[in-house]
Structures are given as structure tokens and as C-alpha cells.
Scaffold this active site. Structure first.
Site, short mmCIF file in Angstrom:
data_model
loop_
_atom_site.label_atom_id
_atom_site.label_comp_id
_atom_site.label_asym_id
_atom_site.label_seq_id
_atom_site.Cartn_x
_atom_site.Cartn_y
_atom_site.Cartn_z
CE LYS A 90 -16.62 32.79 7.07
NZ LYS A 90 -17.25 33.28 5.83
CG ASN A 137 -14.15 36.41 -6.36
OD1 ASN A 137 -14.48 37.40 -6.23
ND2 ASN A 137 -13.22 35.83 -5.53
CG PHE A 172 -16.06 43.11 4.56
CD1 PHE A 172 -15.13 43.89 5.20
CD2 PHE A 172 -17.24 43.61 3.93
CE1 PHE A 172 -15.33 45.32 5.42
CE2 PHE A 172 -17.22 44.82 4.09
CZ PHE A 172 -16.41 45.87 4.57
CG ASP A 197 -11.92 30.36 0.55
OD1 ASP A 197 -11.14 31.07 0.96
OD2 ASP A 197 -13.00 30.25 0.42
N PRO A 224 -3.42 30.43 1.41
CG PRO A 224 -1.79 32.22 1.27
CD PRO A 224 -2.38 31.11 0.68
CG ASP A 225 -7.85 32.90 6.41
OD1 ASP A 225 -7.73 34.26 6.54
OD2 ASP A 225 -8.97 32.40 6.61
CB ILE A 226 -4.74 37.48 3.64
CG1 ILE A 226 -4.41 36.68 2.39
CG2 ILE A 226 -3.90 38.64 3.91
CD1 ILE A 226 -4.62 37.42 0.93
CE LYS A 258 -6.80 27.56 -25.12
NZ LYS A 258 -7.38 27.84 -26.48
O1 C5P Z 1 -13.76 32.42 5.40
P1 C5P Z 1 -14.21 33.62 4.45
O2 C5P Z 1 -13.63 33.78 3.09
O3 C5P Z 1 -15.52 33.71 4.27
O4 C5P Z 1 -13.67 34.98 5.06
C1 C5P Z 1 -14.06 36.14 4.60
C2 C5P Z 1 -12.76 37.12 5.23
O5 C5P Z 1 -11.48 36.57 5.41
C3 C5P Z 1 -12.57 38.38 4.42
O6 C5P Z 1 -12.05 39.57 5.40
C4 C5P Z 1 -11.52 38.09 3.50
O7 C5P Z 1 -10.80 39.19 2.95
C5 C5P Z 1 -10.66 37.39 4.30
N1 C5P Z 1 -9.81 36.25 3.76
C6 C5P Z 1 -8.44 36.26 3.64
N2 C5P Z 1 -7.74 35.21 3.09
C7 C5P Z 1 -8.35 34.20 2.48
C8 C5P Z 1 -9.84 33.96 2.66
C9 C5P Z 1 -10.48 35.15 3.12
O8 C5P Z 1 -7.68 37.23 4.25
N3 C5P Z 1 -7.56 33.11 2.01
#
Ligand code: C5P
Length: 414
Positions: A338, A209, A324, A278, A306-308, A288
């Protein structure tokens, strides 16, 4: 915050923005600072020593060989006594000299001899500012610990529009005040994720991104300025590590997740600024991917990363967790949702559909959302915005570390 009695050396080099320096000196002295002005040779072409002497109330110096200075070593005497050196405006040439460690006049020599913080306010034509050599010097200075204040974007004296304007005197005074302000995060350990992640498809391609890492690195600098110990877990970015921060480089979301989980237990505050992908391709091809003849479309199977930050906030020993959110519509509703869903203490939201701000820009405008308060930080450089965010984080941190809250926390742990 006060700069009463602080000894500031103001170095002025030869750029048109030097015409603003008498006003800068006036504002600094009005705030109680003792300002000693040191001019480069070409600075005299843009502003007079007489004006600067009048507003500072002190003799203006420009000579390395000043026989009236103590032991004929004016640079050592000035360097020892200064609490801060600010070079404003800092031309491309003066940045190059400082990055190289050259010492061929009073100002450059005293920069090498001074143990105090050094800040520069670059000012030049936008093409010059963007030149790779100038950017290389700026990154070198940043990693040497020099504070880089500005430049701002806008109309330039040469008629161009773009980045290169010297930060306004009011902003520079605010920076100096912050430098001597209370270190509200002293003793706190802060973990910050920054930049994008890259999710490989095959040996040569990846999904990523637009994140530049500028906001995360600016926050790291602001947290260091507030006295924190900072660890930066960064995706691939082209920015120098702020001096004093420990940096861990990662590429994919899973690497970022693993690195955060391995270190977060030693931290008091977690700030997730990274634009984490995501989704990732379900499998990385060993070879390739080839274009198949006759096929005009291809599909990719993606799986969720994973959502860190949610994982950090769910830990029993969770630190203060700040996220953020980059949004394009229904900004506040999405931010509030969120905040609750990820279990955060604070979310910093910006509208990335506004092209003046957000990804890769130098400026930002954000709203800070907690469960009970929403507060907008108006459009400013990412550096100024970062300071405002760190102030708010320091409020929350002070609340969580107050004796009453500590009692509450240890009771919860039992
Ligand atoms: O859900 P979204 O991506 O908009 O959320 C943004 C926030 O979640 C940011 O603080 C980003 O660093 C964190 N995030 C994360 N792991 C992910 C997706 C987002 O820590 N897989």
C-alpha cells in the site's frame, strides 16, 4: 525532555488510586519538578498528607481559607505560579465539578483561576466510567481543553475488570514530560481525516464500518500538543473536537474527498486515518427500498469511491502523506504494497484481527512502515501510540523541511 524546575500542582481527589500518588510525587520530584500537593477533603481517606509532604518536601494544602497564604488568597497565588495542574486520581465527582466550573474547595477553585494547562487522570469503577453522565462530562472537559490522560483498562480495586484504572505514575510522568517537550511541529499545518464514512442506499439506510474516530482524534490531540495547526475532516463520530482543532464534518467518501481536496493545498502534512468506504451504492434511491414478496435475496450494485490519500499523494504540491492500514493477515506485506501503490511517506499498520486493539478499542499496537525502516510501537493507549506516531512524523517532517531538502523541492518545482 525535561521537567526540571517545572511547578506542578498535583490535585488528589478521593479515589482508591490515591494510594499511588506518593510514588507519582516521588517520580516527578526525581525528574526535577517542584510538586505542590492539593488534596480534596475525601482524598484524606485514602492517603495521608504526611506521606505526601515527606515525598514532595512541601506543605500539603487543602484549605481555600488558608490564612498563612499570601493575602489569604492561596488559590490565586498557587494558580499563578503553576506550570501545570494534574488531578490524579480524578473521581467522577471531581470531573463533574470541573466540567460545571464549580469552585467550592481549594482544588476546584484554583483550576478556574489557573492559566496553565490542566490534565486529569480519571479513576473509577468501570460502570461509573461508562455512565453517560460521566462520558458527557469528559467530552465537555476535552472540548474545554482539559487533557484527559487515561483511564487504563484492567483489574479494578472493586473486583471488576474494564476501563477505569488510573494511568500508572510512569505514564503520567511521561505525559508531563511530553507536555513540556519540544514542539516539533510548531508552524506545521496538519490535515487529518478521521472516523467512518456513510454511503446511503435510500433515505433511511447506509453502508458504513466500525471506525469510532478515536485514533484520528487522538492523533489530532497529539499533533496539537506538538505545536501543529490541525484541521480534522471527520465522518460521523461521537467525540468532542480537541480544543484548537478546526473541524469539518462530512458524511460520504465523496464529501470527504472534496473537502480534503479543497483544503489540502494549505497543509504541510496529511494523515489519512479515516476508514473510508471503498465502495458506495451506484445510486441512492429516492424512496425507502421495500421488501418484495416472494424475493428472499436482493443484490446491490456498488461502485468504487475515490481513493483520497492516493489523490493527495499524487498532487504536484503534495504534503507529507501518512496512511493507515487495518489488516487481518500478511500485515507487513500488505502495508508495504500500500505504501508503494498509494505513494505514501509512511504507513501505520495494525492487526485488526487482534481483539485487544483496533476499531472502537482504547488501545492500539502499530507498526510504522517507511520505505527503509519498520518500527513497532508496543500495545498502549491510542493517546500514547499517537504521540509515538507524531514523533516519527516529526522526524520525517524535519527531513523534508531541512534546507537541503527544501532546495531539492524547489528545484523539482522548477
Ligand atoms: O486501501 P485501504 O483502505 O486499506 O487504505 C487505507 C488508507 O487509505 C487509510 O489511510 C485511509 O484513510 C486511506 N483511504 C483513502 N480513501 C479511500 C480508501 C482508503 O484515503 N477511498
Amino acid at each position: 525532555m525535561t521537567i526540571q524546575g517545572k511547578k506542578i500542582v498535583l490535585g488528589i481527589t478521593g479515589g482508591i488510586a490515591a494510594y499511588k500518588t506518593p510514588e507519582l510525587v516521588r517520580q516527578l520530584t526525581a525528574a526535577g519538578a517542584e510538586v505542590s500537593v492539593v488534596m480534596s477533603r475525601s482524598a484524606h481517606r485514602f492517603v495521608t498528607a504526611t506521606s505526601l509532604q515527606a515525598v514532595s518536601g512541601r506543605a500539603v494544602r487543602d484549605d481555600l481559607w488558608d490564612s498563612s497564604a499570601e493575602a489569604a488568597m492561596g488559590h490565586i497565588e498557587l494558580a499563578r505560579s503553576a506550570d501545570c495542574i494534574l488531578i490524579a486520581p480524578a473521581t467522577a465527582h471531581s470531573c463533574a465539578k470541573l466540567a460545571q466550573g464549580e469552585a467550592d474547595d481549594l482544588l476546584s477553585t484554583l483550576c478556574l483561576a489557573a492559566p496553565c494547562p490542566i490534565a486529569i487522570a480519571p479513576a473509577m469503577n468501570q460502570q461509573m466510567w461508562q455512565h453517560p453522565a460521566v462520558q458527557r462530562n469528559i467530552e465537555q472537559l476535552r472540548s474545554d481543553g482539559v487533557l484527559i490522560w487515561g483511564p487504563d483498562s484492567g483489574d479494578l480495586a472493586c473486583g471488576d475488570v474494564g476501563p477505569g484504572r488510573m494511568a500508572e505514575p510512569t505514564e503520567l510522568v511521561a505525559e508531563i514530560e511530553a507536555l513540556f517537550g519540544p514542539q516539533r511541529l510548531k508552524g506545521a499545518r496538519v490535515l487529518i481525516t478521521a472516523g467512518p464514512t456513510r454511503e446511503p442506499l435510500d433515505p433511511v439506510r447506509f453502508i458504513s464500518n466500525q471506525s469510532s474516530g478515536k485514533q484520528g482524534f487522538a492523533l489530532a490531540e497529539a499533533a496539537l500538543g506538538a505545536g501543529a495547526e490541525v484541521t480534522l475532516v471527520s465522518g460521523p463520530v461521537e467525540i468532542a473536537t480537541p480544543r484548537g482543532a478546526t473541524r469539518i464534518d462530512v458524511t460520504t467518501a465523496r464529501e470527504m474527498h472534496d473537502s480534503v481536496m479543497a483544503t489540502v493545498g494549505d497543509h504541510d502534512i496529511f494523515i489519512g486515518v479515516a476508514a473510508v468506504a471503498d465502495f458506495r451504492p451506484d445510486a441512492v434511491r429516492a424512496e425507502k427500498i421495500k421488501k418484495a414478496s416472494g424475493h428472499h435475496a436482493m443484490s446491490l450494485e456498488l461502485v468504487e469511491n475515490p481513493d483520497i490519500i492516493a489523490a493527495v499523494a499524487a498532487r504536484p504540491d503534495r504534503p507529507l502523506a501518512i496512511g493507515f492500514a487495518a489488516e487481518t493477515e500478511h500485515i507487513l506485506e500488505h502495508a508495504r504494497e500500500k505504501l508503494a501503490r498509494k505513494g505514501l511517506d509512511l504507513i501505520v499498520v495494525n492487526d485488526v484481527s487482534d481483539r485487544r486493539i483496533g476499531f472502537d478499542s482504547d488501545d492500539n499496537e502499530v507498526t510504522l512502515v517507511t520505505v527503509d525502516v519498520e518500527h513497532t510501537v508496543p500495545l498502549a493507549s491510542k493517546r500514547v501510540v499517537s504521540r509515538a506516531i507524531i514523533e516519527r512524523i516529526a522526524d520525517l517532517y524535519e527531513q523534508t523541511t531541512s534546507p537541503r531538502s527544501r532546495q531539492g523541492r524547489s528545484a523539482r518545482k522548477l
